[in-house]
Write a protein that holds these residues in place. Structure first.
Motif, PDB file in Angstrom:
ATOM      1  N   HIS A   1       0.825  -1.210   0.000  1.00  6.83           N
ATOM      2  CA  HIS A   1       0.000   0.000   0.000  1.00  6.83           C
ATOM      3  C   HIS A   1       0.860   1.261   0.000  1.00  6.83           C
ATOM      4  CE1 HIS A   1      -3.373  -2.545   0.990  1.00  6.83           C
ATOM      5  NE2 HIS A   1      -2.747  -2.982   2.058  1.00  6.83           N
TER       6      HIS A   1
ATOM      7  N   THR B   1      -6.978  -3.859  10.750  1.00  2.63           N
ATOM      8  CA  THR B   1      -8.341  -3.839  10.227  1.00  2.63           C
ATOM      9  C   THR B   1      -9.211  -2.964  11.114  1.00  2.63           C
ATOM     10  OG1 THR B   1      -8.029  -6.081   9.435  1.00  2.63           O
ATOM     11  CG2 THR B   1     -10.274  -5.302   9.552  1.00  2.63           C
TER      12      THR B   1
ATOM     13  N   GLN C   1     -15.545   1.859  12.005  1.00  5.57           N
ATOM     14  CA  GLN C   1     -16.181   1.989  10.692  1.00  5.57           C
ATOM     15  C   GLN C   1     -17.380   2.921  10.753  1.00  5.57           C
ATOM     16  OE1 GLN C   1     -17.107  -1.899   9.087  1.00  5.57           O
ATOM     17  NE2 GLN C   1     -15.079  -2.676   9.601  1.00  5.57           N
TER      18      GLN C   1
ATOM     19  N   GLU D   1     -10.864   1.738  -4.843  1.00  6.64           N
ATOM     20  CA  GLU D   1     -11.005   0.892  -3.660  1.00  6.64           C
ATOM     21  C   GLU D   1     -10.432   1.515  -2.386  1.00  6.64           C
ATOM     22  OE1 GLU D   1      -7.280  -0.745  -5.755  1.00  6.64           O
ATOM     23  OE2 GLU D   1      -9.250  -0.104  -6.383  1.00  6.64           O
ATOM     24  N   TYR D   2      -9.756   2.658  -2.500  1.00  7.87           N
ATOM     25  CA  TYR D   2      -9.207   3.341  -1.326  1.00  7.87           C
ATOM     26  C   TYR D   2      -9.979   4.615  -1.045  1.00  7.87           C
ATOM     27  CZ  TYR D   2      -5.299   0.152  -1.530  1.00  7.87           C
ATOM     28  OH  TYR D   2      -4.537  -0.981  -1.523  1.00  7.87           O
ATOM     29  N   ARG D   3      -9.956   5.037   0.202  1.00  6.34           N
ATOM     30  CA  ARG D   3     -10.690   6.232   0.603  1.00  6.34           C
ATOM     31  C   ARG D   3      -9.971   6.915   1.753  1.00  6.34           C
ATOM     32  NH1 ARG D   3     -16.409   6.023   3.607  1.00  6.34           N
ATOM     33  NH2 ARG D   3     -16.538   8.219   4.049  1.00  6.34           N
TER      34      ARG D   3
ATOM     35  N   ASN E   1      -8.690   0.838   2.850  1.00 12.82           N
ATOM     36  CA  ASN E   1      -9.242   0.091   1.732  1.00 12.82           C
ATOM     37  C   ASN E   1     -10.715  -0.142   2.010  1.00 12.82           C
ATOM     38  OD1 ASN E   1     -10.082  -2.105   0.020  1.00 12.82           O
ATOM     39  ND2 ASN E   1      -7.920  -2.568  -0.334  1.00 12.82           N
ATOM     40  N   ARG E   2     -11.573   0.301   1.118  1.00 16.09           N
ATOM     41  CA  ARG E   2     -13.027   0.167   1.319  1.00 16.09           C
ATOM     42  C   ARG E   2     -13.478  -1.294   1.389  1.00 16.09           C
ATOM     43  NH1 ARG E   2     -16.339   4.134  -2.651  1.00 16.09           N
ATOM     44  NH2 ARG E   2     -15.312   6.056  -2.073  1.00 16.09           N
ATOM     45  N   ASN E   3     -12.842  -2.142   0.596  1.00 12.17           N
ATOM     46  CA  ASN E   3     -13.272  -3.540   0.501  1.00 12.17           C
ATOM     47  C   ASN E   3     -12.869  -4.355   1.721  1.00 12.17           C
ATOM     48  OD1 ASN E   3     -14.160  -2.822  -2.072  1.00 12.17           O
ATOM     49  ND2 ASN E   3     -12.243  -3.468  -3.001  1.00 12.17           N
ATOM     50  N   THR E   4     -11.649  -4.144   2.210  1.00 10.86           N
ATOM     51  CA  THR E   4     -11.133  -4.961   3.311  1.00 10.86           C
ATOM     52  C   THR E   4     -11.139  -4.236   4.651  1.00 10.86           C
ATOM     53  OG1 THR E   4      -8.865  -4.231   2.897  1.00 10.86           O
ATOM     54  CG2 THR E   4      -9.624  -6.227   1.748  1.00 10.86           C
ATOM     55  N   ASN E   5     -11.379  -2.918   4.645  1.00  9.35           N
ATOM     56  CA  ASN E   5     -11.331  -2.077   5.848  1.00  9.35           C
ATOM     57  C   ASN E   5      -9.975  -2.113   6.543  1.00  9.35           C
ATOM     58  OD1 ASN E   5     -13.895  -0.848   5.832  1.00  9.35           O
ATOM     59  ND2 ASN E   5     -14.787  -2.796   6.473  1.00  9.35           N
TER      60      ASN E   5
END
Length: 163
Positions: free
Chosen positions: A60, A108, A114, A134-136, A148-152
């Motif tokens: 990352h 995580t 979240q 996919e990142y924010r 990462n939005r998908n994996t948090n």
């Protein structure tokens, strides 16, 4: 005493057959071990030196807060007043101690964090390089995070900036 071979051929021909079979077996065993060297696979070829530290970034690495990004974010929040909700403003933007401990790089995000992620201000996002879909970037309490939005998974945390 003379040894008589089974198939009627001389004993010498059996000896050479076994030697040839042994030689082929040794060649087959030794070939893979000789071919394991410094390969060009996994991004280590074409101008990359394995000693230059170029693959120490992690997967990352380019989405973390660089020095420039940190300066932009700090300057943005130093020119603004406190935009924190009243509950966090009383605590100076600090999260509850249990959630604060869980806010760490490459960790995580638990459900409690979240729920607290707010979008990064649009004016600030415009000053920073765009992230892939996919990142924010987000604000959690007084901290700015990239995840990462998908994996948090939290890619990076910039602490105590957004007071």
């Amino acid at each position: 005493m003379y040894l008589k071979p089974r198939n009627g051929g001389p004993i010498v021909s059996h000896f050479w057959k076994y030697c040839a079979a042994a030689l082929v077996a040794i060649a087959l065993i030794a070939t893979p071990s000789l071919s394991q060297g410094n390969s060009q696979g996994h991004g280590k070829g074409k101008g990359r030196n394995k000693h230059d530290g170029s693959d120490d970034e992690g997967k990352h690495g380019k989405y973390e807060f660089s020095v420039h990004k940190r300066e932009v974010i700090t300057r943005y929040y130093s020119n603004r007043g406190s935009n924190l909700p009243p509950g966090l403003a009383k605590r100076g933007g600090n999260l509850p101690p249990g959630l604060e401990k869980q806010l760490e790089r490459n960790g995580t995000m638990p459900p409690g964090l979240q729920k607290r992620v707010e979008a990064c201000p649009v004016e600030l996002e415009r000053q920073l390089p765009p992230l892939p879909a996919e990142y924010r970037r987000g604000v959690i309490g007084a901290h700015i995070v990239v995840f990462n939005r998908n994996t948090n998974v939290l890619v990076d945390v910039l602490r105590d900036v957004a007071h």
